[in-house]
Design a protein around this motif. Structure first.
Motif, PDB file in Angstrom:
ATOM      1  N   LEU A   1      -7.313  -2.856   0.001  1.00 50.06           N
ATOM      2  CA  LEU A   1      -6.192  -3.539   0.646  1.00 50.06           C
ATOM      3  C   LEU A   1      -6.275  -3.377   2.160  1.00 50.06           C
ATOM      4  O   LEU A   1      -6.052  -4.348   2.912  1.00 50.06           O
TER       5      LEU A   1
ATOM      6  N   GLY B   1       0.813  -1.209   0.000  1.00 48.48           N
ATOM      7  CA  GLY B   1       0.000   0.000   0.000  1.00 48.48           C
ATOM      8  C   GLY B   1       0.842   1.252   0.000  1.00 48.48           C
ATOM      9  O   GLY B   1       2.007   1.242   0.409  1.00 48.48           O
TER      10      GLY B   1
ATOM     11  N   ASP C   1      -5.193   2.780  -0.823  1.00 50.13           N
ATOM     12  CA  ASP C   1      -5.881   1.545  -1.226  1.00 50.13           C
ATOM     13  C   ASP C   1      -6.829   1.077  -0.127  1.00 50.13           C
ATOM     14  O   ASP C   1      -6.439   0.351   0.803  1.00 50.13           O
TER      15      ASP C   1
END
Length: 523
Positions: free
Chosen positions: A91, A71, A88
């Motif tokens: 994620l 990330g 993200d």
């Protein structure tokens, strides 16, 4: 940079664009800017799809683990960004679930639960029955360890009470003693092994970015028929009373009670009709006596409320008081995941853990409490029955007036429990209302700067301007109840309890001018 050189951007606006190195995104935001180019608007547009570092998910995972999983974090070079923005979201959510699953598996294996389930948000509408741990006796070894740790802790406290700063070794000793005392205190309550074998836990993400473990849930397929209500093999319903006597459905009805003469033929000592007659007289006597003993009345009401609050499917109370508790999550989404909702749930769980396993022991349990504890239990049970929700079809002005008086009596300050955000308020009102709020909380100039924005950007900008101001909509503000001079005299004669009922007394005037204003306000 070229636009800046051409004086199309001020320096603080240029610095705001430096929050990201995505030139395509910078150009996109720049092209969509209106004449209002405040730096906070530029930063907000550049980070609209990202998660702030103070979000509970980001706190739970941490920047190092997130970046280690691939990330990226956007950081503002020129202003305080509180840790940046996580790019993200998908994620981050996956990492949260994986970490919660690891914790749930550890709890399941260590404690022996049948199942463990994980969620980012607490699954309030799970439909499962919940049980709580019950008091258990400590082993002799734990009792001795607790006494030793408590004595040592008290000795150190007395020895170092006047010290301004503790030496490192003493401070560490205090920490070890506190941990030992807490460990043994946790052993004073435990789940029944049968409940653990059939039940499970939810592991969820708390509002403060920590793992929240909720134990003791029983799924429908794991339920066992209890003694309170069972079904006979012939299909007829029956129940078992506190004396383990089977009571057929419909027994004791008024129509088939039988006559006094039938009692001798049936071998009964007294007929049902005569028992009903005698117990009616006993009920009258109890009403007369209880009405003259306020302390016992408080005790009996507390027992009645607790029996229905903490025990399901039982009729262990003789006062026909029926507490009801409205399900607030049905009126305000996410309300039970707030700090206030967690605090109430924790208080309820603490009381539930102290309740005896058998409701028949509840009277004795309450009798063993000191007066302050009885009052605390009474207050908790009573608090769960409050319903100050305004429904659009309801017309209950007197009830809502009473709720206002109650809020004033308990000095309710909603700034400790609620803040205006886009989700909770600003995104659900008109632009005119948003501007009124900003005008009142910030300034006329601040409201003027937002006046030409569209609804969503206006709400987001207003959230930042209202943060930390303590502003509340009128419906949540504390209502100061002003009493007339005549009512003040009545309250003073009636005593402090009546004063609390009427509401807070306004400040008394100190000057002649204030005296005139005071009297006008009172009238």
């Amino acid at each position: 940079m070229q636009v800046y050189r051409e004086e199309g951007l001020a320096l603080d606006q240029l610095m705001a664009f430096a929050i990201t190195d995505d030139h395509a995104r910078q150009e996109q935001v720049f092209e969509n800017l209106t004449y209002n180019r405040d730096p906070y608007i530029i930063r907000r547009e550049l980070t609209r799809t990202h998660i702030a570092a103070n979000d509970r998910r980001a706190i739970f995972i941490g920047a190092e683990a997130y970046m280690g999983a691939g990330g990226a974090i956007l950081r503002d070079l020129f202003t305080e960004d509180r840790g940046g923005f996580y790019e993200d979201a998908a994620l981050l959510d996956r990492l949260v679930i994986e970490k919660l699953e690891g914790i749930s598996e550890t709890v399941k294996q260590a404690e022996g639960w049948k199942w463990a389930d994980v969620h980012i948000d607490y699954p309030h509408a799970n439909g499962l029955r919940r049980t709580y741990p019950q008091p258990v006796d400590l082993s002799e070894e734990d009792k001795a360890a607790y006494a030793m740790a408590s004595d040592e802790f008290n000795r150190l406290t007395e020895e170092w009470d006047s010290a301004e700063e503790l030496p490192d070794d003493v401070d560490q000793r205090f920490g070890r003693l506190e941990a030992e005392i807490e460990r043994i205190d946790a052993l004073r309550h435990a789940f029944d092994p049968d409940v653990v074998a059939r039940g499970g836990v939810f592991v969820v993400l708390a509002h403060d970015g920590t793992a929240r473990i909720e134990r003791g849930f029983i799924r429908a397929e794991d339920e066992q028929a209890g003694p309170e209500a069972e079904t006979r093999s012939d299909g007829e319903d029956y129940a078992v009373n506190d004396d383990c006597e089977i009571i057929e459905d419909g027994s004791g009805s008024d129509s088939d009670g039988g006559s006094d003469e039938e009692a001798e033929d049936d071998g009964k000592p007294l007929s049902d009709l005569l028992i009903r007659d005698l117990t009616a007289h006993r009920t009258l006597g109890l009403r007369l006596a209880l009405g003259e003993q306020s302390d016992i009345a408080l005790f009996a009401v507390t027992h009645t409320l607790a029996a229905q609050t903490f025990y399901q499917g039982t009729e262990a109370h003789c006062l026909e008081i029926r507490p009801t508790s409205v399900y607030l999550a049905g009126h305000a989404d996410g309300i039970e995941d707030t700090a206030a909702g967690k605090a109430l749930a924790d208080r309820h769980a603490e009381w539930a853990a102290d309740m005896p396993r058998d409701v028949g022991d509840l009277w004795g349990f309450i009798a063993s409490l000191d007066h302050a504890s009885v009052m605390a239990l009474f207050a908790h049970c009573a608090s769960l029955t409050i319903n100050a929700v305004k429904q659009p079809w309801e017309r209950k002005p007197r009830a809502h007036e009473t709720a206002n008086r109650l809020a004033a009596a308990v000095n309710l300050d909603m700034t400790a429990h609620w803040t205006p955000t886009v989700r909770t308020y600003l995104g659900r009102i008109t632009k005119a209302h948003i501007l009124d709020a900003v005008r009142e909380a910030a300034s006329e100039e601040a409201a003027e700067r937002l006046s030409d924005l569209k609804k969503q950007p206006m709400a987001e900008a207003a959230e930042q301007l209202l943060a930390g101001t303590g502003w509340l909509p009128v419906v949540l503000r504390a209502e100061q109840l002003v009493m007339s001079a005549e009512r003040q005299d009545e309250a003073a004669d009636a005593g402090s309890a009546d004063v609390a009922e009427l509401g807070p007394k306004p400040a008394q005037p100190e000057t002649a001018e204030e005296d005139v204003a005071f009297n006008v306000a009172a009238e």
